[in-house]
Design an enzyme around this catalytic site. Structure first.
Site, PDB file in Angstrom:
ATOM      1  N   CYS B  81       0.880  -1.318   0.073  1.00 51.57           N
ATOM      2  CA  CYS B  81      -0.187  -0.044   0.220  1.00 51.57           C
ATOM      3  C   CYS B  81       1.049   1.292  -0.095  1.00 51.57           C
ATOM      4  O   CYS B  81       1.405   1.632  -0.976  1.00 51.57           O
ATOM      5  CB  CYS B  81      -0.898  -0.179   1.240  1.00 51.57           C
ATOM      6  N   HIS B 175      -2.870  -5.448   1.490  1.00 49.12           N
ATOM      7  CA  HIS B 175      -2.309  -5.839   2.694  1.00 49.12           C
ATOM      8  C   HIS B 175      -2.300  -7.298   3.020  1.00 49.12           C
ATOM      9  O   HIS B 175      -3.079  -7.507   4.196  1.00 49.12           O
ATOM     10  CB  HIS B 175      -3.066  -4.895   3.895  1.00 49.12           C
ATOM     11  N   GLU B 177      -0.674  -8.408   5.288  1.00 47.11           N
ATOM     12  CA  GLU B 177      -0.301  -8.697   6.820  1.00 47.11           C
ATOM     13  C   GLU B 177      -1.401  -8.467   7.541  1.00 47.11           C
ATOM     14  O   GLU B 177      -1.273  -8.877   8.872  1.00 47.11           O
ATOM     15  CB  GLU B 177       0.650  -7.519   7.113  1.00 47.11           C
TER      16      GLU B 177
END
Lengths: 301, 201
Positions: B81, B175, B177
């Site tokens: 991002c 994302h 994560e």
């Protein structure tokens, strides 16, 4: 490589709402009342701005009912910056929240700084696409807000005073409450949920994670770089700064200094450098001289 | 072989989630804020966050130039991002004074998928990731307008480029994560391992 369109993209999920707050971590969110102030905040390195008509210090001074800001003013700020824009609705005033969502703000703060519209109920935040941040003074309050759909929690502090003492109290309380849960066994968590007046599932989740399931920021009374670093060392993942910046002598410089101290919160040398020659800090108010009726932290429950 | 040490640029953003994902993908993960910390890692993740804030802090605290030098020298780097924006050679609509590290020959458009109300989840097929599609979490996400000849497109969503690799630089608009699925981080850890193996030859 192929384009996947087997499933419609889904907006407003808990993951994109909470994930948005994850992106703000380590940052400073600044109160602004004009597009010019919003630009100063962005240039200083703010991760987001809170668009409002009057900063809390002026709300205190002016008195009267404090409400959602004028849509024109919010849109002016949205147009002025590329960082996320937040705005405040009154507690329980879900129509103000609907209006803010329609304006395209990135986060709604259901805030005790404005005059509450409902003395019993907060807004049902699950029913919105726009995520919400809410204030809390302890873990039970934080979990009640999360149960209502809040995707981010901040300490309440005592906004508009320039006095960090209440923010410290609330953050210590929340962290302390979490630490106590960690020491309980499965049997005890049911009674803990009852005491916290919070849903058992959330209490259990916090006991397992050792943290809230959403991002925790500090707010209310931060006025200096050292204040911001203090809140981070106490466990806040970022800070809101309200009146502290634009009620000070040199807002651009103070804003940049608070950003630096928030990133290097554990490096006293950098905090010292950031604290030099900032000009006048906002004039503070001692919270113990505030009558209960003027304490914003008592609003919400 | 020794476990690779991978840093996460910790000026601002979702650093913690990347540290957890990297550890789960068998790397030693540590936050990086200073040039001397950067010098000690084999690879670096540029997390999600506010790209303007991260780039300002990187310049202010003297890590921007060391970052550029290491990326130019081939250090493996992965940006999500805001991190993707930082890896772009060109931003279509930069804020005044917004600098990037560069490293991938691509042009990015910030917040291209819209504001927070348009943030979304969608499954994404990523080249090099086997099995189920990746759960893509797109938050005020950028997309890649175009890539140069040296950059390889790894994924698209709705006709827009959302994952790119050029040499040792990897970037995604979304994302991983935030999902608990660590396959993209595992791919990056493999890139770091491969780089270390090549260097020790």
């Amino acid at each position: 490589m192929s384009t996947t369109e087997n499933q419609a993209p889904e907006t407003g999920t808990a993951r994109v709402k909470r994930g948005m707050a994850e992106q703000l971590k380590g940052g400073v969110i600044m109160d602004v009342v004009t597009p010019e102030q919003a630009k100063i905040a962005e240039d200083a390195g703010a991760v987001a701005v809170m668009a409002l008509e009057r900063v809390p210090a002026d709300i205190r001074k002016d008195g009267g009912v404090a409400r959602m800001s004028d849509p024109d003013m919010i849109e002016g700020i949205i147009d002025a910056v590329s960082i996320p824009v937040m705005a405040k609705s009154r507690i329980g005033h879900f129509v103000e929240a609907q209006v803010l969502q329609s304006l395209g703000v990135d986060y709604i703060d259901e805030s005790e700084v404005l005059t509450p519209a409902d003395e019993v109920n907060h807004s049902d935040k699950w029913s919105f696409t726009t995520p919400f941040v809410c204030g809390a003074t302890n873990l039970g309050e934080a979990l009640r807000r999360i149960a209502e759909g809040a995707a981010m929690i901040r300490s309440k502090g005592e906004a508009g005073t320039g006095n960090v003492v209440e923010a410290v109290r609330h953050l210590r309380q929340i962290k302390g409450d979490i630490a106590r849960l960690r020491g309980l066994d499965n049997h005890e968590l049911y009674a803990a949920a009852k005491e916290l007046r919070a849903p058992y599932e959330l209490v259990k989740e916090v006991a397992e994670l050792g943290k809230l399931p959403v991002v925790l920021f500090s707010a209310g009374g931060v006025a200096t770089p050292a204040d911001a670093a203090l809140m981070r060392q106490l466990g806040a993942e970022g800070v809101f700064v309200g009146s502290g910046i634009f009620k000070s002598g040199d807002p651009a410089k103070r804003a940049a200094a608070i950003v630096k101290a928030t990133t290097f919160y554990d490096d006293p040398k950098i905090i010292a450098d950031a604290s030099r020659n900032l000009g006048e800090a906002m004039v503070g108010i001692n919270c113990d001289t505030l009558p209960d009726t003027e304490r914003y932290a008592n609003r919400g429950w | 072989m020794n476990t690779p040490v991978i840093g996460v640029l910790a000026l601002q953003g979702d650093v913690r989630e990347h540290l957890i994902a990297l550890a789960a993908a068998d790397a030693v993960a540590r936050p990086v804020r200073r040039p001397e910390e950067l010098a000690e890692v084999d690879g670096l993740v540029l997390p999600g966050g506010e790209s303007t804030t991260i780039s300002k802090l990187a310049v202010l605290f003297g890590v921007m130039e060391p970052l550029r030098a290491r990326v130019r020298a081939g250090m493996p780097v992965y940006g999500t991002c805001a991190g993707l924006i930082l890896l772009a050679d060109k931003i279509l609509d930069p804020r005044s004074g917004q600098e990037t590290i560069g490293g991938i020959d691509m042009i990015v458009r910030r917040n291209a998928f819209g504001r927070q109300n348009e943030s979304f989840e969608a499954s994404v097929d990523v080249k090099g990731i086997t099995g189920d599609p990746v759960e893509g979490v797109f938050i005020r996400a950028p997309w890649v307008e175009s890539v140069g000849a040296g950059a390889e497109v790894l994924a698209e969503h709705d006709g827009h480029i959302v994952a790119v690799r050029q040499g040792n630089a990897l970037a995604t608009s979304f994302h991983p994560e935030l999902t608990g699925d660590h396959r993209v981080h595992a791919l990056f850890v493999d890139m770091v391992r491969g780089d270390r193996a090549a260097e020790s030859l």
